[in-house]
Design an enzyme around this catalytic site. Structure first.
Site: not given
Length: 328
Positions: A2, A17, A80
Site C-alpha cells: 500500500c 491512500r 501491510n
C-alpha cells in the site's frame, strides 16, 4: 502492499491512500455516526465518539476500517507490514487494543495527532483475531491531521510512534529505514541539472526530465516510498482550485499504483497484487473521494450529508464499472 500520504495545499488538508492486494474483501465506503457504539474487547467501549468516514469491510455490523478520517480532520490508514509487525498477548498495566480495533479506537476519541500520541502511550497491540476465519493482518499505521503525521509500528520490543516529517508511508522495511533511504536520492530534481560528471566531457541534456532519471520505478515498497515522496513535494498543486487539487491528488497516488500482472504474489493459480482502490480525503470538509481499479471516475461521498447523530452505519458500495463518455 500500500501507499499513503498526507499533505497541505494553501491551508487545505488532504489524506490519500492506495490499497494494494491480490484479493478484495468487499470493502465499501462506510460512515459510522457518533452514537453507533464501538465495543472493544479490553479497553473501554465508545458509546459516543467522533463520527468517521472511511473504507471498510462490514462484518457482523462492525466496520473493519482499512482507512478512515473523523469529523475533526484526523485520518488514519493501516498498511501491510509483513514479517515486521508483531502483536503480543494482552499485558497487565497496558491499554490492550486489537489491531482491527486500533483505527476506530484512535479516531473515535482523538481530534489531533498530539491527542493520538497521548492516547497511544502505554498501548499494546494485541494478537486477538476478529473471528476464527479472519486472522489479524500484519499492519503499521499512518496517522495525520492538518499539520503533522506519525507512524505507529508494533514490534517485538513494543509499540513505536515515529514523527513522520514527509507524511508518507508504504510497507517494509521499518519506517526509520525508509526515511533514511531518502538520502540516497537527494540529487533528484524536477529541473534539468548541470553536467557534474566532468568539465572535460561534453554531455548534453538530450531529453527533458533527466533530473528524475534515477527516480525508482519498481513496485517494491522502498521504490514507492521514494517516488511518492518526490512526486508529492514536486507536483504542481493549483492551491485555490479544490477540484484541480483533488485531481492532482489522484494523479500523485496513481503514480505509485500497482497494475495487475506486474507483482506476482502466488502461483498455482497465479495471483497478482494490484491497486484495488485509491482514496482521497478532504480533511477540512469530511469528504471522501475514490477510484477503483476498474473505474477511474472520481466518486465522492460527503459524511455531512447523513445524520451523524444516528446509531446506524451508512454504507455506499464502490462503483466499480468504468464510466466512459462517448463524444460522437
Amino acid at each position: 502492499m500500500c501507499t499513503a500520504m498526507s499533505f497541505t495545499v494553501a491551508n487545505h488538508h488532504y489524506f490519500g491512500r492506495n490499497l494494494d492486494l491480490e484479493i478484495s474483501y468487499g470493502q465499501q465506503v462506510v460512515i459510522t455516526p457518533r452514537n453507533k457504539p464501538f465495543n472493544f474487547h479490553e479497553v473501554d467501549d465508545l458509546n459516543q465518539h467522533y463520527a468517521l468516514i472511511g473504507v471498510a469491510a462490514v462484518m457482523n455490523d462492525y466496520p473493519l476500517y482499512f482507512d478512515a478520517a473523523n469529523e475533526h480532520g484526523l485520518a488514519m490508514g493501516g498498511l501491510n507490514y509483513p514479517d515486521n509487525a508483531f502483536y503480543a498477548d494482552s499485558k497487565a498495566g497496558y491499554k490492550n487494543v486489537a489491531s482491527f480495533e486500533l483505527i476506530p479506537w484512535v479516531l473515535g476519541q482523538c481530534a489531533t495527532v498530539d491527542e493520538a500520541k497521548k492516547l497511544l502511550t502505554n498501548v499494546n497491540v494485541t494478537n486477538r483475531q476478529f473471528s476464527p476465519n479472519l486472522p489479524a493482518s500484519p499492519l503499521h499505521w499512518l496517522i495525520a491531521d492538518q499539520t503533522s503525521a506519525i507512524v505507529v509500528e508494533s514490534a517485538r520490543d513494543g509499540v513505536h510512534v515515529y514523527d513522520d516529517p514527509v507524511g508518507v508511508l508504504t510497507n517494509n522495511p521499518s519506517f526509520p529505514k525508509q526515511l533514511f533511504n531518502l538520502n540516497n536520492y537527494r540529487t533528484l530534481s524536477a529541473n534539468t541539472l548541470a553536467n557534474t560528471f566532468s568539465d572535460q566531457v561534453n554531455l548534453t541534456d538530450y531529453s527533458r526530465g533527466l533530473g528524475t532519471r534515477n527516480l525508482p520505478g519498481g513496485m517494491d515498497a522502498e521504490s514507492r516510498f521514494v517516488r511518492a515522496t518526490f512526486n508529492k513535494y514536486n507536483a504542481n498543486w493549483p492551491e485555490h482550485d479544490e477540484i484541480a487539487n483533488i485531481a492532482q491528488l489522484f494523479h500523485v497516488m496513481h503514480s505509485v499504483e500497482q497494475q495487475s500482472g506486474l507483482d506476482q504474489v502466488a502461483t498455482n493459480p497465479a495471483k497478482f497484487e494490484y491497486t484495488i482502490y485509491t482514496v482521497g480525503y478532504d480533511l477540512d470538509k469530511g469528504s471522501l473521494y475514490y477510484t477503483t481499479y476498474t473505474n477511474n471516475q472520481i466518486n465522492c461521498v460527503d459524511m455531512n450529508k447523513v445524520d451523524l447523530a444516528s446509531q446506524q452505519l451508512t454504507s455506499y458500495p464502490f462503483i466499480n464499472q468504468q464510466a466512459i463518455n462517448h463524444v460522437n
